[in-house]
Design a protein around this motif. Structure first.
Motif, short mmCIF file in Angstrom:
data_model
loop_
_atom_site.label_atom_id
_atom_site.label_comp_id
_atom_site.label_asym_id
_atom_site.label_seq_id
_atom_site.Cartn_x
_atom_site.Cartn_y
_atom_site.Cartn_z
N ILE A 192 0.84 -1.24 -0.01
CA ILE A 192 0.07 0.08 0.00
C ILE A 192 0.97 1.36 0.04
O ILE A 192 0.61 2.40 -0.74
N THR A 193 1.77 1.29 0.93
CA THR A 193 2.72 2.17 0.69
C THR A 193 3.40 2.65 -0.44
O THR A 193 3.59 3.72 -0.96
N LYS A 194 4.07 1.43 -1.12
CA LYS A 194 4.83 1.58 -2.19
C LYS A 194 3.99 2.05 -3.44
O LYS A 194 4.33 2.66 -4.16
N TYR A 195 2.65 1.40 -3.58
CA TYR A 195 2.10 1.96 -4.59
C TYR A 195 0.74 3.04 -4.45
O TYR A 195 0.10 3.03 -5.18
N GLN A 196 0.97 3.57 -3.26
CA GLN A 196 -0.24 4.68 -3.00
C GLN A 196 -0.56 5.51 -4.11
O GLN A 196 -1.62 5.83 -4.31
N ASN A 197 0.55 5.95 -4.81
CA ASN A 197 0.44 6.85 -5.86
C ASN A 197 -0.30 6.34 -6.99
O ASN A 197 -0.79 6.93 -8.07
N LEU A 198 -0.32 5.01 -7.22
CA LEU A 198 -0.87 4.74 -8.50
C LEU A 198 -2.42 4.10 -8.46
O LEU A 198 -3.06 3.88 -9.26
N LEU A 199 -2.58 3.71 -7.13
CA LEU A 199 -3.73 3.30 -6.54
C LEU A 199 -5.31 4.17 -6.52
O LEU A 199 -5.57 4.65 -5.52
N ILE A 200 -5.47 4.76 -7.90
CA ILE A 200 -6.22 5.77 -8.00
C ILE A 200 -7.42 5.42 -8.89
O ILE A 200 -6.98 4.68 -10.00
N LYS A 201 -8.74 5.49 -8.70
CA LYS A 201 -9.72 4.92 -9.38
C LYS A 201 -9.46 5.62 -10.85
O LYS A 201 -9.07 6.61 -11.13
N GLY A 202 -9.62 4.78 -11.84
CA GLY A 202 -9.59 5.05 -13.42
C GLY A 202 -8.11 4.98 -13.71
O GLY A 202 -8.28 5.08 -15.02
N ASN A 203 -7.39 4.56 -13.01
CA ASN A 203 -5.75 4.57 -13.66
C ASN A 203 -5.68 2.84 -14.18
O ASN A 203 -6.45 2.14 -13.84
N ASN A 204 -5.23 2.86 -15.35
CA ASN A 204 -4.85 1.63 -16.21
C ASN A 204 -3.61 1.29 -15.61
O ASN A 204 -2.60 1.77 -15.58
N LEU A 205 -3.62 0.03 -15.08
CA LEU A 205 -2.62 -0.59 -14.28
C LEU A 205 -2.20 -1.97 -14.80
O LEU A 205 -2.92 -2.81 -15.41
N TYR A 206 -0.75 -2.18 -14.99
CA TYR A 206 -0.26 -3.67 -15.04
C TYR A 206 0.11 -4.26 -13.84
O TYR A 206 0.71 -3.59 -12.99
N ILE A 207 -0.49 -5.34 -13.50
CA ILE A 207 -0.05 -6.11 -12.25
C ILE A 207 0.50 -7.29 -12.50
O ILE A 207 -0.24 -8.21 -13.27
#
Length: 119
Positions: A30-45
């Motif tokens: 959560i700390t590492k990826y908090q800036n990416l975890l935003i509604k509407g972001n396209n993510l590669y997991i």
């Protein structure tokens, strides 16, 4: 923490097949990826997929190793780093942990024999 994601795959011209997953994050992630975890972001997991059956439904969980942000055309926004660090501080090379493996007794003896002429 859990959050839900949807994977949309285009099957035919403008027809999508949607799959739903839950992503499980511990406090470090959560700390590492908090800036990416935003509604509407396209993510590669990149991670591990787990599933179980609840009543008549299949529930899918992803335990991520790495999360990267994609642009609107689903391309990586940033260059993928060849060297990075895992949440516990171990170096990663292209996402794989770099950990030493202790040599066997046979390998130790072979190394000692090879180095003996330099002593």
């Amino acid at each position: 923490m859990f959050f839900d994601i949807v994977q949309n795959e285009m099957i035919d011209n403008k027809i999508y097949n949607s799959s739903f997953y839950k992503v499980r994050l511990n406090n470090d992630l959560i700390t590492k990826y908090q800036n990416l975890l935003i509604k509407g972001n396209n993510l590669y997991i990149d991670g591990y997929l787990h599933s179980y059956k609840k009543d008549t439904r299949l529930i899918y969980y992803i335990y991520p190793k790495e999360i990267l942000k994609l642009d609107k055309d689903f391309n990586f926004e940033d260059e993928i780093s060849m060297i990075s660090y895992d949440t516990d501080g171990v170096m990663l090379w292209h996402g794989k942990r770099c950990e030493s493996i202790p040599p066997t007794e046979e390998e130790l003896k072979e190394m000692e024999d090879l180095l003996s002429e330099f002593r």
